[in-house]
Design a protein around this motif. Structure first.
Motif, PDB file in Angstrom:
ATOM      1  N   ALA A   1      -5.023   2.584  11.156  1.00 42.90           N
ATOM      2  CA  ALA A   1      -6.311   3.002  11.721  1.00 42.90           C
ATOM      3  C   ALA A   1      -7.327   1.862  11.620  1.00 42.90           C
ATOM      4  O   ALA A   1      -8.080   1.597  12.566  1.00 42.90           O
ATOM      5  CB  ALA A   1      -6.827   4.241  10.997  1.00 42.90           C
ATOM      6  N   GLY A   2      -7.348   1.173  10.489  1.00 40.18           N
ATOM      7  CA  GLY A   2      -8.271   0.049  10.306  1.00 40.18           C
ATOM      8  C   GLY A   2      -7.980  -1.054  11.306  1.00 40.18           C
ATOM      9  O   GLY A   2      -8.891  -1.611  11.917  1.00 40.18           O
ATOM     10  N   ARG A   3      -6.691  -1.368  11.455  1.00 41.02           N
ATOM     11  CA  ARG A   3      -6.331  -2.426  12.396  1.00 41.02           C
ATOM     12  C   ARG A   3      -6.717  -2.041  13.832  1.00 41.02           C
ATOM     13  O   ARG A   3      -7.265  -2.844  14.583  1.00 41.02           O
ATOM     14  CB  ARG A   3      -4.827  -2.707  12.339  1.00 41.02           C
ATOM     15  CG  ARG A   3      -4.458  -4.003  13.035  1.00 41.02           C
ATOM     16  CD  ARG A   3      -2.997  -4.049  13.438  1.00 41.02           C
ATOM     17  NE  ARG A   3      -2.745  -3.103  14.501  1.00 41.02           N
ATOM     18  CZ  ARG A   3      -1.740  -2.248  14.507  1.00 41.02           C
ATOM     19  NH1 ARG A   3      -0.899  -2.208  13.510  1.00 41.02           N
ATOM     20  NH2 ARG A   3      -1.571  -1.423  15.502  1.00 41.02           N
TER      21      ARG A   3
ATOM     22  N   ASN B   1       1.201   3.370   1.943  1.00 42.36           N
ATOM     23  CA  ASN B   1       0.672   4.279   2.965  1.00 42.36           C
ATOM     24  C   ASN B   1       0.347   3.445   4.193  1.00 42.36           C
ATOM     25  O   ASN B   1      -0.164   2.338   4.075  1.00 42.36           O
ATOM     26  CB  ASN B   1      -0.598   4.942   2.423  1.00 42.36           C
ATOM     27  CG  ASN B   1      -1.271   5.813   3.455  1.00 42.36           C
ATOM     28  OD1 ASN B   1      -1.632   5.367   4.536  1.00 42.36           O
ATOM     29  ND2 ASN B   1      -1.450   7.064   3.127  1.00 42.36           N
TER      30      ASN B   1
ATOM     31  N   THR C   1       0.817  -1.228   0.000  1.00 35.61           N
ATOM     32  CA  THR C   1       0.000   0.000   0.000  1.00 35.61           C
ATOM     33  C   THR C   1       0.848   1.275   0.000  1.00 35.61           C
ATOM     34  O   THR C   1       0.356   2.338  -0.354  1.00 35.61           O
ATOM     35  CB  THR C   1      -0.914   0.081   1.237  1.00 35.61           C
ATOM     36  OG1 THR C   1      -0.092   0.167   2.401  1.00 35.61           O
ATOM     37  CG2 THR C   1      -1.826  -1.110   1.344  1.00 35.61           C
TER      38      THR C   1
ATOM     39  N   ALA D   1      -9.083  -0.147  14.801  1.00 28.42           N
ATOM     40  CA  ALA D   1     -10.534  -0.238  14.969  1.00 28.42           C
ATOM     41  C   ALA D   1     -10.933  -1.685  15.222  1.00 28.42           C
ATOM     42  O   ALA D   1     -11.704  -1.978  16.140  1.00 28.42           O
ATOM     43  CB  ALA D   1     -11.243   0.299  13.729  1.00 28.42           C
ATOM     44  N   LEU D   2     -10.379  -2.612  14.417  1.00 26.12           N
ATOM     45  CA  LEU D   2     -10.710  -4.026  14.595  1.00 26.12           C
ATOM     46  C   LEU D   2     -10.254  -4.523  15.966  1.00 26.12           C
ATOM     47  O   LEU D   2     -10.974  -5.252  16.654  1.00 26.12           O
ATOM     48  CB  LEU D   2     -10.054  -4.866  13.490  1.00 26.12           C
ATOM     49  CG  LEU D   2     -10.667  -4.702  12.104  1.00 26.12           C
ATOM     50  CD1 LEU D   2      -9.918  -5.546  11.090  1.00 26.12           C
ATOM     51  CD2 LEU D   2     -12.139  -5.116  12.118  1.00 26.12           C
TER      52      LEU D   2
ATOM     53  N   ALA E   1     -10.871   2.591   6.442  1.00 23.73           N
ATOM     54  CA  ALA E   1     -10.388   2.680   7.826  1.00 23.73           C
ATOM     55  C   ALA E   1     -11.247   3.652   8.637  1.00 23.73           C
ATOM     56  O   ALA E   1     -11.602   3.371   9.782  1.00 23.73           O
ATOM     57  CB  ALA E   1      -8.931   3.126   7.842  1.00 23.73           C
TER      58      ALA E   1
ATOM     59  N   LYS F   1      -5.474   3.575  -4.306  1.00 24.32           N
ATOM     60  CA  LYS F   1      -5.457   2.558  -3.253  1.00 24.32           C
ATOM     61  C   LYS F   1      -5.502   3.237  -1.877  1.00 24.32           C
ATOM     62  O   LYS F   1      -6.227   2.817  -0.991  1.00 24.32           O
ATOM     63  CB  LYS F   1      -4.183   1.721  -3.392  1.00 24.32           C
ATOM     64  CG  LYS F   1      -4.444   0.262  -3.240  1.00 24.32           C
ATOM     65  CD  LYS F   1      -3.332  -0.676  -3.681  1.00 24.32           C
ATOM     66  CE  LYS F   1      -1.998  -0.110  -4.000  1.00 24.32           C
ATOM     67  NZ  LYS F   1      -1.003  -1.085  -4.427  1.00 24.32           N
ATOM     68  N   ASP F   2      -4.702   4.312  -1.742  1.00 19.52           N
ATOM     69  CA  ASP F   2      -4.670   5.089  -0.492  1.00 19.52           C
ATOM     70  C   ASP F   2      -6.055   5.573  -0.127  1.00 19.52           C
ATOM     71  O   ASP F   2      -6.475   5.507   1.013  1.00 19.52           O
ATOM     72  CB  ASP F   2      -3.823   6.351  -0.697  1.00 19.52           C
ATOM     73  CG  ASP F   2      -2.447   6.168  -0.161  1.00 19.52           C
ATOM     74  OD1 ASP F   2      -2.053   5.003   0.000  1.00 19.52           O
ATOM     75  OD2 ASP F   2      -1.789   7.184   0.083  1.00 19.52           O
TER      76      ASP F   2
ATOM     77  N   VAL G   1      -8.137   2.678   1.146  1.00 20.55           N
ATOM     78  CA  VAL G   1      -7.669   2.194   2.459  1.00 20.55           C
ATOM     79  C   VAL G   1      -8.096   3.185   3.544  1.00 20.55           C
ATOM     80  O   VAL G   1      -8.639   2.805   4.586  1.00 20.55           O
ATOM     81  CB  VAL G   1      -6.130   2.014   2.456  1.00 20.55           C
ATOM     82  CG1 VAL G   1      -5.617   1.767   3.866  1.00 20.55           C
ATOM     83  CG2 VAL G   1      -5.735   0.851   1.568  1.00 20.55           C
ATOM     84  N   LEU G   2      -7.878   4.493   3.278  1.00 19.29           N
ATOM     85  CA  LEU G   2      -8.208   5.508   4.286  1.00 19.29           C
ATOM     86  C   LEU G   2      -9.714   5.598   4.517  1.00 19.29           C
ATOM     87  O   LEU G   2     -10.167   5.728   5.655  1.00 19.29           O
ATOM     88  CB  LEU G   2      -7.662   6.875   3.868  1.00 19.29           C
ATOM     89  CG  LEU G   2      -6.158   7.058   4.065  1.00 19.29           C
ATOM     90  CD1 LEU G   2      -5.689   8.354   3.428  1.00 19.29           C
ATOM     91  CD2 LEU G   2      -5.805   7.060   5.545  1.00 19.29           C
TER      92      LEU G   2
ATOM     93  N   LEU H   1     -14.547   2.080   9.369  1.00 22.33           N
ATOM     94  CA  LEU H   1     -14.378   1.067  10.414  1.00 22.33           C
ATOM     95  C   LEU H   1     -14.264   1.723  11.783  1.00 22.33           C
ATOM     96  O   LEU H   1     -14.924   1.319  12.740  1.00 22.33           O
ATOM     97  CB  LEU H   1     -13.103   0.271  10.153  1.00 22.33           C
ATOM     98  CG  LEU H   1     -13.230  -1.051   9.430  1.00 22.33           C
ATOM     99  CD1 LEU H   1     -11.859  -1.658   9.207  1.00 22.33           C
ATOM    100  CD2 LEU H   1     -14.076  -2.022  10.232  1.00 22.33           C
TER     101      LEU H   1
ATOM    102  N   VAL I   1      -1.009   4.994   7.338  1.00 25.05           N
ATOM    103  CA  VAL I   1      -1.985   5.605   8.247  1.00 25.05           C
ATOM    104  C   VAL I   1      -3.316   4.843   8.214  1.00 25.05           C
ATOM    105  O   VAL I   1      -3.878   4.498   9.253  1.00 25.05           O
ATOM    106  CB  VAL I   1      -2.197   7.089   7.883  1.00 25.05           C
ATOM    107  CG1 VAL I   1      -3.221   7.726   8.793  1.00 25.05           C
ATOM    108  CG2 VAL I   1      -0.876   7.820   7.995  1.00 25.05           C
ATOM    109  N   GLY I   2      -3.803   4.553   7.030  1.00 28.64           N
ATOM    110  CA  GLY I   2      -5.091   3.878   6.889  1.00 28.64           C
ATOM    111  C   GLY I   2      -5.049   2.452   7.394  1.00 28.64           C
ATOM    112  O   GLY I   2      -5.957   1.994   8.076  1.00 28.64           O
ATOM    113  N   VAL I   3      -3.956   1.739   7.059  1.00 24.66           N
ATOM    114  CA  VAL I   3      -3.827   0.346   7.497  1.00 24.66           C
ATOM    115  C   VAL I   3      -3.843   0.294   9.023  1.00 24.66           C
ATOM    116  O   VAL I   3      -4.546  -0.516   9.634  1.00 24.66           O
ATOM    117  CB  VAL I   3      -2.497  -0.262   6.968  1.00 24.66           C
ATOM    118  CG1 VAL I   3      -2.289  -1.661   7.518  1.00 24.66           C
ATOM    119  CG2 VAL I   3      -2.492  -0.286   5.455  1.00 24.66           C
TER     120      VAL I   3
END
Lengths: 276, 279
Positions: free
Chosen positions: A190-192, A184, A182, A194-195, B48, B40-41, B44-45, B51, A186-188
């Motif tokens: 933040a998602g993790r 990036n 990815t 949250a889970l 996220a 993709k960013d 993903v953001l 979520l 930040v998103g990965v």
């Protein structure tokens, strides 16, 4: 020129190297503790919000799903200490290493990449655990103490507590590797997060979730990151059920360790390092 | 070309405002185009953010499933404040995400570039990033707000609708102002990462719940020191008009103006300390 690979270092030499990495990690954290402590403050505020929320909620209802206020306090604080391990400090370091391409240098070092990162996580963990325990201790005093864990649960509690760091490391390490694809993080992250906050039971015990989510949480790796040790600490998990929960925690710890080794082999083929 | 020309530099305040808004929109537009290059960013953001907010709502509903009411609060009353925090976060991230890059810009000396341009450096900083994850926050926050407004007991008339609109916009601006103010710590702290602002942001997350559940110290902190409670609890109370001290919520527009002014003032003070690159 010979193209033979250099001989593998002797086992005790590796041990010295990993110990050195752990010590260096701890020192680097102490050197930049200002930034780390502000990060810690953030998780302190989250824990504080949940403590106050549960205090108000349980004042209206003396017990819910077997939790009264003193046991909920014990649960939340134990979950907080477990959650302070492998913090976002470790997390970002792992991801930035890959994002910036520093991982290229790591590949030529005569140590195993995963073990080296875990050694660092242990070094950081010493400081994270210390600060986590101090914060939880102060909060326990401020909110009126916590009941002691039942004596019979102590061996399983100890085992479960020891598994928290490698388990959390496993997941953080796996998600950091997503950066290979990815770029990036930040998103990965933040998602993790949250889970993890949902399925680990760090904020709301899993007993409060709808049945289907609770069953899902029981077989996922997240419960072992907070719920299992916190339930053992607050005496809500005993007997065969406790043994099964710790067995799931141990299985995921081992599974993630070896699973991420495979992931690393695939991921390192994705590596792009500029300037070489 | 269909692009409107840049309004000229002019002495009248209205013309200056038009020029600032025009430039702000153009800066954000440029970042939107660059952000959309990384598809993709974006996904993903966005996922996220969905979520993160979705999990928060799920946990809240799990608590209320076990105990339907505490301290006089029902699920949809709390959801109203919760929705305002999610919307405030969404707007701040989407339209003023640049505040979070300030510490880095100061640390590396990149702020020099903003100082050479004929446009407010603070506005340049704020418009220097666009956080597409704000869309996720806006979706969840908007859905929750719609649900809450349909369920709470408010006698809707023209006056109440106007009040709701003013309170909503003001509550969002409180968050933007406080984000800028706390990120100005980057001028004083050496770190390139906005850890101070981040920890204050988490303090602000406490305002997702009715602040009556907290001890006096936390209540004062959220009302006076860093008035995060004005992005959720107080405007929600002013709309419901049934809680203790709900009249305080009518001050939300003033508090929003104060937070924005505080952010601008701290930015100017910070600029005086700024040493530029290569020192």
């Amino acid at each position: 020129m010979s193209s033979a690979a250099p001989p593998a270092p002797a086992r005790h030499q590796s041990w010295v190297a990993y110990r050195g990495l752990a010590r260096a990690a701890l020192r680097s954290l102490v050197a930049y503790q200002g930034a780390f402590l502000f990060g810690l403050l953030a998780s302190v505020f989250s824990a504080l919000a949940m403590l106050y929320l549960w205090r108000a909620v349980l004042a209206s209802s003396p017990a819910a799903h077997g939790f009264d206020w003193p046991h909920m306090r014990a649960y939340l604080l134990a979950a907080f200490v477990a959650g302070s391990l492998a913090s976002s400090w470790v997390d970002y370091r792992l991801a930035f290493r890959i994002q910036r391409g520093d991982v290229g240098l790591d590949l030529v070092r005569p140590v195993d990449y995963q073990r080296a990162r875990f050694a660092e996580a242990v070094g950081f963990g010493a400081y994270e655990l210390g600060t986590g325990l101090v914060v939880a201790g102060v909060a326990a005093l401020a909110f009126g103490g916590v009941p002691a864990p039942p004596l019979g649960s102590l061996p399983l509690l100890l085992l479960s507590a020891l598994l928290v760091l490698p388990l959390r490391f496993g997941l953080v390490y796996a998600s950091a590797m997503a950066v290979f694809w990815t770029q990036n993080y930040v998103g990965v992250q933040a998602g993790r997060l949250a889970l993890v906050s949902l399925f680990s039971g760090a904020l709301v015990p899993l007993a409060f979730l709808p049945d289907w989510l609770r069953l899902l949480a029981a077989v996922l790796p997240f419960a072992g990151m907070a719920s299992t040790p916190a339930l053992l600490f607050s005496g809500q998990l005993q007997g065969a059920e406790a043994g099964a929960a710790v067995a799931v925690q141990a299985a995921w710890t081992v599974g993630l360790w070896y699973g991420t080794r495979g992931l690393w082999r695939a991921a390192s083929r994705q590596l792009t390092v500029h300037g070489g | 070309m269909d692009v409107l020309p840049l309004p000229p530099l002019a002495p009248s305040p209205l013309a200056r405002l038009r020029r600032s808004v025009w430039l702000y929109r153009r800066c954000l537009g440029a970042h939107l185009r660059s952000t959309l290059e990384y598809e993709k960013d974006f996904w993903v953001l966005s996922v996220a953010a969905l979520l993160t907010q979705g999990v928060g709502v799920l946990l809240l509903s799990a608590v209320f499933r076990a105990i339907p009411q505490f301290d006089g609060w029902r699920f949809w009353d709390v959801a109203l404040g919760y929705a305002l925090v999610a919307l405030g976060e969404g707007v701040a991230v989407l339209l003023a995400q640049g505040a979070w890059g300030l510490a880095w810009t100061v640390n590396t000396g990149d702020l020099d570039i903003a100082l050479t341009r004929p446009y407010s450096p603070a506005l340049q900083v704020l418009s220097s990033q666009i956080g597409m994850n704000g869309l996720g926050n806006l979706v969840i926050g908007g859905a929750l707000l719609a649900g809450a407004l349909a369920h709470v007991d408010v006698p809707w008339d023209a006056g109440r609708v106007a009040l709701a609109a003013v309170l909503l916009v003001s509550a969002l601006l409180v968050k933007v102002g406080l984000n800028l103010a706390t990120n100005c710590a980057g001028f004083w702290l050496a770190s390139p990462f906005p850890m101070f602002a981040f920890s204050m942001h988490t303090l602000g997350e406490l305002a997702r719940f009715p602040i009556t559940i907290y001890g006096m110290g936390v209540r004062v902190a959220l009302t006076v020191a860093l008035p995060y409670a004005f992005m959720s609890f107080f405007p929600a109370s002013a709309l419901l008009q049934e809680r203790h001290l709900w009249q305080l919520g009518l001050l939300t527009p003033l508090v929003a103006a104060w937070c924005l002014a505080l952010g601008a003032w701290l930015f100017r003070r910070g600029l005086l300390r700024y040493e530029s690159a290569g020192q």
